[in-house]
Design a protein around this motif. Structure first.
Motif, mmCIF file in Angstrom:
data_model
loop_
_atom_site.group_PDB
_atom_site.id
_atom_site.type_symbol
_atom_site.label_atom_id
_atom_site.label_comp_id
_atom_site.label_asym_id
_atom_site.label_seq_id
_atom_site.Cartn_x
_atom_site.Cartn_y
_atom_site.Cartn_z
ATOM 1 N N PHE A 1 -25.283 -15.690 3.555
ATOM 2 C CA PHE A 1 -25.189 -16.332 2.468
ATOM 3 C C PHE A 1 -24.238 -15.584 1.462
ATOM 4 C CE2 PHE A 1 -26.772 -16.186 -2.045
ATOM 5 C CZ PHE A 1 -26.412 -17.547 -2.381
ATOM 6 N N TRP A 2 -24.446 -14.235 1.621
ATOM 7 C CA TRP A 2 -23.614 -13.332 0.670
ATOM 8 C C TRP A 2 -22.310 -13.371 0.859
ATOM 9 C CZ3 TRP A 2 -25.717 -12.600 -3.791
ATOM 10 C CH2 TRP A 2 -27.499 -12.570 -3.695
ATOM 11 N N ILE A 3 -22.033 -13.404 2.167
ATOM 12 C CA ILE A 3 -20.625 -13.372 2.811
ATOM 13 C C ILE A 3 -19.890 -14.678 2.407
ATOM 14 C CG2 ILE A 3 -19.411 -13.482 5.023
ATOM 15 C CD1 ILE A 3 -21.399 -11.404 6.229
ATOM 16 N N ILE A 4 -20.477 -15.820 2.760
ATOM 17 C CA ILE A 4 -19.757 -17.224 2.323
ATOM 18 C C ILE A 4 -19.725 -17.290 0.753
ATOM 19 C CG2 ILE A 4 -22.241 -18.654 2.027
ATOM 20 C CD1 ILE A 4 -18.803 -19.594 3.889
ATOM 21 N N LEU A 5 -20.579 -16.674 0.248
ATOM 22 C CA LEU A 5 -20.612 -16.441 -1.407
ATOM 23 C C LEU A 5 -19.284 -15.746 -1.886
ATOM 24 C CD1 LEU A 5 -22.044 -17.678 -3.911
ATOM 25 C CD2 LEU A 5 -23.435 -15.678 -4.227
ATOM 26 N N LEU A 6 -19.287 -14.672 -1.138
ATOM 27 C CA LEU A 6 -18.035 -13.722 -1.217
ATOM 28 C C LEU A 6 -16.617 -14.614 -1.332
ATOM 29 C CD1 LEU A 6 -16.755 -10.956 -1.844
ATOM 30 C CD2 LEU A 6 -17.011 -10.565 0.667
ATOM 31 N N ALA A 7 -16.623 -15.440 -0.126
ATOM 32 C CA ALA A 7 -15.446 -15.950 -0.006
ATOM 33 C C ALA A 7 -15.001 -16.962 -0.938
ATOM 34 C CB ALA A 7 -15.482 -16.939 1.436
ATOM 35 N N PHE A 8 -15.898 -17.778 -1.451
ATOM 36 C CA PHE A 8 -15.837 -18.789 -2.703
ATOM 37 C C PHE A 8 -15.642 -17.767 -4.063
ATOM 38 C CE2 PHE A 8 -18.289 -21.665 -0.017
ATOM 39 C CZ PHE A 8 -17.433 -22.914 -0.615
ATOM 40 N N ILE A 9 -16.327 -16.744 -4.114
ATOM 41 C CA ILE A 9 -15.967 -15.971 -5.341
ATOM 42 C C ILE A 9 -14.683 -15.206 -5.513
ATOM 43 C CG2 ILE A 9 -16.674 -13.952 -6.709
ATOM 44 C CD1 ILE A 9 -19.693 -14.746 -6.188
ATOM 45 N N LEU A 10 -14.161 -14.731 -4.424
ATOM 46 C CA LEU A 10 -12.681 -14.323 -4.038
ATOM 47 C C LEU A 10 -11.794 -15.269 -4.318
ATOM 48 C CD1 LEU A 10 -13.079 -11.677 -1.075
ATOM 49 C CD2 LEU A 10 -12.932 -11.144 -3.554
ATOM 50 N N THR A 11 -11.938 -16.585 -3.986
ATOM 51 C CA THR A 11 -11.042 -17.660 -4.271
ATOM 52 C C THR A 11 -11.038 -18.043 -5.604
ATOM 53 O OG1 THR A 11 -11.794 -18.685 -2.034
ATOM 54 C CG2 THR A 11 -10.590 -20.149 -3.636
ATOM 55 N N TRP A 12 -12.232 -18.119 -6.073
ATOM 56 C CA TRP A 12 -12.184 -18.609 -7.697
ATOM 57 C C TRP A 12 -11.718 -17.280 -8.664
ATOM 58 C CZ3 TRP A 12 -17.933 -19.757 -6.997
ATOM 59 C CH2 TRP A 12 -18.166 -20.938 -6.354
ATOM 60 N N ALA A 13 -12.025 -16.152 -8.014
ATOM 61 C CA ALA A 13 -11.185 -15.035 -8.740
ATOM 62 C C ALA A 13 -9.727 -14.884 -8.825
ATOM 63 C CB ALA A 13 -11.810 -13.560 -8.315
ATOM 64 N N SER A 14 -9.041 -15.198 -7.700
ATOM 65 C CA SER A 14 -7.727 -15.527 -7.440
ATOM 66 C C SER A 14 -7.213 -16.523 -8.444
ATOM 67 C CB SER A 14 -7.354 -15.574 -6.146
ATOM 68 O OG SER A 14 -5.955 -15.637 -5.874
ATOM 69 N N ASP A 15 -8.014 -17.504 -8.466
ATOM 70 C CA ASP A 15 -7.244 -18.852 -9.086
ATOM 71 C C ASP A 15 -7.454 -18.314 -10.671
ATOM 72 O OD1 ASP A 15 -6.494 -21.225 -9.802
ATOM 73 O OD2 ASP A 15 -8.698 -22.154 -9.831
#
Length: 265
Positions: free
Chosen positions: A129-143
């Motif tokens: 869960f924390w790993i997939i959430l990290l992938a989403f958060i890094l995507t949003w952070a870049s955006d």
């Protein structure tokens, strides 16, 4: 437009997080839905170009690849059958179906199916869960970093023919904000203690991949003369508009935990 985007995010992010936290079949169905809608938008775009995608073969190919983790021992024969099917379609349906249409149809299937199959693989990892959430958060952070840095400091365009609003300042801001968010994320979540330099590396690479994913789908939209990939998400356009960056960040994060940490730590 910005207010609609924010309102949509406020509504959808908690729902997305809840589904991911539940895991199991809910997790799997979520990414199957994202893949199905993404391919639908991809085929609609190339259809608007006057090409006729192979819908049935495309969806079959995508789902076979998406769930390939469940039957890896058969992947060789599956690839052979797919190649044979392509050859057969090219011969039997010529000239109604050209190699260009077949190639574009299967590229969309493989691009979306293969990259999103990492979401299925993440479920097998510890702290999934924390790993997939990290992938989403890094995507949003870049955006987010790219948007605000671009608005404040952007002058020089990075790829004016693909995305006129993208600037070098925005690209740098995306990287900086992603690195900051990566460091902050690992300070609060129950993941392994990872050296500072490795967190910086992850933030930089994830942001670069996010920007490349965005620009790639922009190139598809430009080729098809489409402003957005779809209109299913208010303020964001289509599924590919929203997940174009994520599907390249996802394998980056996956390999960070399964390959990079084992090799360099």
């Amino acid at each position: 437009m910005l207010s609609t985007r924010i309102l949509t995010a406020i509504v959808t992010i908690p729902i997305l997080t809840f589904i991911l936290y539940q895991g199991g079949i809910y997790w799997t169905l979520l990414f199957a839905l994202i893949a199905a809608l993404g391919l639908f938008e991809f085929y609609n775009m190339i259809s608007s170009k006057g090409l006729a995608p192979l819908w049935l073969l495309g969806y079959l190919t995508m789902f076979l690849i998406l769930f390939s983790s469940y039957y890896l021992e058969f992947i060789g024969i599956i690839i052979f059958i797919l190649i044979f099917t392509i050859v057969l379609f090219t011969i039997v349906f010529y000239p109604q179906k050209t190699i260009g249409e077949i190639s574009l149809s299967l590229f969309g299937s493989i691009y979306i199916g293969y990259l999103l199959h990492y979401a299925i693989n993440v479920q097998t990892l510890n702290n999934a869960f924390w790993i997939i959430l990290l992938a989403f958060i890094l995507t949003w952070a870049s955006d987010v970093g790219g948007y605000f840095f671009g608005r404040l400091f952007g002058r020089e365009k990075i790829a004016p023919l693909l995305s006129p609003n993208k600037t070098w300042a925005g690209a740098i801001g995306s990287i900086v904000f992603s690195v900051v968010i990566t460091i902050g994320y690992f300070s609060f979540v129950p993941l392994n203690n990872i050296e500072f330099i490795n967190l910086i590396t992850l933030g930089i690479i994830a942001s670069i991949m996010a920007q490349l994913g965005d620009l790639f789908i922009s190139s598809v939209k430009r080729y098809c003369n489409a402003k957005d990939s779809g209109n299913i998400i208010p303020g964001h356009g289509g599924v590919l508009d929203r997940f174009d960056s994520f599907i390249l960040v996802l394998p980056t994060v996956y390999y960070f935990f399964t390959f990079y940490l084992n090799m360099f730590i």
